[in-house]
Design a protein around this motif. Structure first.
Motif, mmCIF file in Angstrom:
data_model
loop_
_atom_site.group_PDB
_atom_site.id
_atom_site.type_symbol
_atom_site.label_atom_id
_atom_site.label_comp_id
_atom_site.label_asym_id
_atom_site.label_seq_id
_atom_site.Cartn_x
_atom_site.Cartn_y
_atom_site.Cartn_z
ATOM 1 N N HIS A 21 -4.439 4.662 -5.035
ATOM 2 C CA HIS A 21 -5.469 3.794 -5.607
ATOM 3 C C HIS A 21 -4.976 2.434 -6.106
ATOM 4 O O HIS A 21 -5.749 1.643 -6.627
ATOM 5 C CB HIS A 21 -6.219 4.516 -6.737
ATOM 6 N N CYS A 22 -3.686 2.146 -5.953
ATOM 7 C CA CYS A 22 -3.212 0.822 -6.407
ATOM 8 C C CYS A 22 -3.513 -0.213 -5.311
ATOM 9 O O CYS A 22 -3.984 0.126 -4.232
ATOM 10 C CB CYS A 22 -1.719 0.872 -6.735
ATOM 11 N N CYS A 51 -1.582 0.601 -2.027
ATOM 12 C CA CYS A 51 -2.110 1.779 -1.332
ATOM 13 C C CYS A 51 -3.409 1.433 -0.627
ATOM 14 O O CYS A 51 -3.646 1.854 0.501
ATOM 15 C CB CYS A 51 -2.322 2.925 -2.316
ATOM 16 N N CYS A 62 3.638 1.261 -3.105
ATOM 17 C CA CYS A 62 2.786 1.829 -4.154
ATOM 18 C C CYS A 62 3.341 1.502 -5.535
ATOM 19 O O CYS A 62 4.529 1.698 -5.810
ATOM 20 C CB CYS A 62 2.681 3.347 -3.976
ATOM 21 N N ASN A 108 2.732 2.982 -8.200
ATOM 22 C CA ASN A 108 2.947 4.207 -8.990
ATOM 23 C C ASN A 108 3.682 5.268 -8.173
ATOM 24 O O ASN A 108 3.477 6.460 -8.372
ATOM 25 C CB ASN A 108 1.588 4.763 -9.449
HETATM 26 ZN ZN ZN Z 1 -0.350 3.304 -5.024
#
Ligand code: ZN
Ligand code: ZN
Length: 340
Positions: free
Chosen positions: A94-95, A98, A106, A108
């Motif tokens: 969701h970043c 991504c 990513c 995270n």
């Molecule tokens: Zn990500």
């Protein structure tokens, strides 16, 4: 269970009383069969990598599924008894990166064997999405090569080799020897290898290199110029050294590409002349981990198109991990496998 725990920089403890990890609803429990030793493990051991100690390192691993969490979807096909190879890199999904399809960046990113416990232990907790089932014909030992091969596949994707292009590979360790095979599969014209160790040069020749040169015995650039007239189309740096990064840029023709694939020390610096990059329209680029390349790597191992068994030089049990780490750096070794 048995586990090799990296407790702090240069402090490795092998425990036999560590509890088997408890899995979450979407996890599987894997009995680790083999975990390859990678340069990254050495960096973690030396404290040169930003990790949170204590951690169980090892990210190139395969094993057998012994437990499946209640919320692992049936459609995944995962069941007890399956042989699996892990993709250790877990993007958040969701970043910003991504959502652009660049999961390797990513924000995270979590990695098994780096930030969370990996393969140098008897049983590993693995999110089901990270597990790839191995076909019957592929051994668990070969399965431990899926990850490093997947990283190489990403590099070859980035290099976009066109049929007939001449390639020079600097360094014939396990990575260089996989890149050599992939470059040939991608349609390279001639592929040359530069490697100081005799045994590695011989292996490179047996895996399809057109020739293998000892960089300490003669000028590599002159040789490549003599063979090509103008320089190679692509140089792949697989040694992780500033000298070989500089060398790579000098081996390619005008319009050529230099891929810096080896992991250099964070603080290492290399020198180049911007004028040369300008004048020769050089493309210099990197390649990081394995975004969406795991399946293809697995398929190429299963079909026998890429050979990795020859790359194994040592097999050691978990309790001898420290020795395995030292071995993987020593001359005369190739891939060191840990397990059991
Ligand atoms: Zn990500
Ligand atoms: Zn690795």
């Amino acid at each position: 269970m048995k586990a090799a725990i990296f407790e702090a920089a240069r402090t490795l403890a092998v425990r036999t009383d560590r509890p088997v990890p408890e899995i979450g609803p979407e996890d599987i429990l894997v009995r680790v069969h083999t975990c390859g030793v990678c340069g990254t493990d050495m960096h973690i051991f030396e404290g040169e990598f930003r990790v949170k100690f204590p951690v169980v390192a090892g990210h190139e691993f395969s094993g057998e599924v012994v437990e499946v969490g209640p919320e692992v979807p049936k459609a995944s096909g995962l069941k007890v008894g399956d042989k699996v190879a892990m993709d250790p890199n877990i993007p958040c999904g969701h970043c910003r990166y991504c959502r652009k399809g660049k999961t390797q960046f990513c924000e995270n990113l979590l990695s098994l064997g780096v930030m969370i416990d990996g393969g140098f232990e008897e049983f590993a907790r693995v999110p089901f999405r990270q597990a790839y089932r191995l076909p019957e014909r592929l051994s668990l030992e070969e399965g431990a090569f899926v990850e490093p091969l997947a990283c190489c596949v990403h590099g070859i994707d980035r290099a976009a080799i066109q049929p007939g292009e001449d390639v020079v590979i600097l360094g014939a360790g396990p990575i260089g020897l996989m890149q050599l095979q992939l470059a040939r599969l991608a349609g390279a014209g001639r592929v040359w290898v530069s490697e100081p160790q005799t045994a590695r040069r011989q292996l490179a020749l047996s895996l399809g290199a057109d020739d293998a040169f000892d960089p300490t015995a003669g000028d590599l650039r002159e040789r490549i110029l003599a063979l090509t007239g103008v320089g190679a189309d692509l140089a792949i740096e697989c040694a992780g050294l500033p000298q070989t990064a500089e060398q790579a840029m000098g081996l390619v023709c005008r319009g050529g590409k230099a891929m810096l694939f080896g992991v250099a020390h964070e603080a290492a610096k290399a020198f180049f002349r911007p004028y040369e990059v300008f004048l020769n329209e050089l493309t210099v680029f990197g390649s990081f981990i394995n975004p969406f390349t795991h399946s293809r790597a697995l398929d190429m191992l299963a079909s026998g198109r890429v050979k990795v068994r020859l790359l194994i030089s040592h097999r050691l049990p978990i309790e001898r991990l420290e020795e395995a780490l030292a071995l993987s750096r020593s001359e005369g070794s190739l891939k060191v496998m840990v397990g059991g």
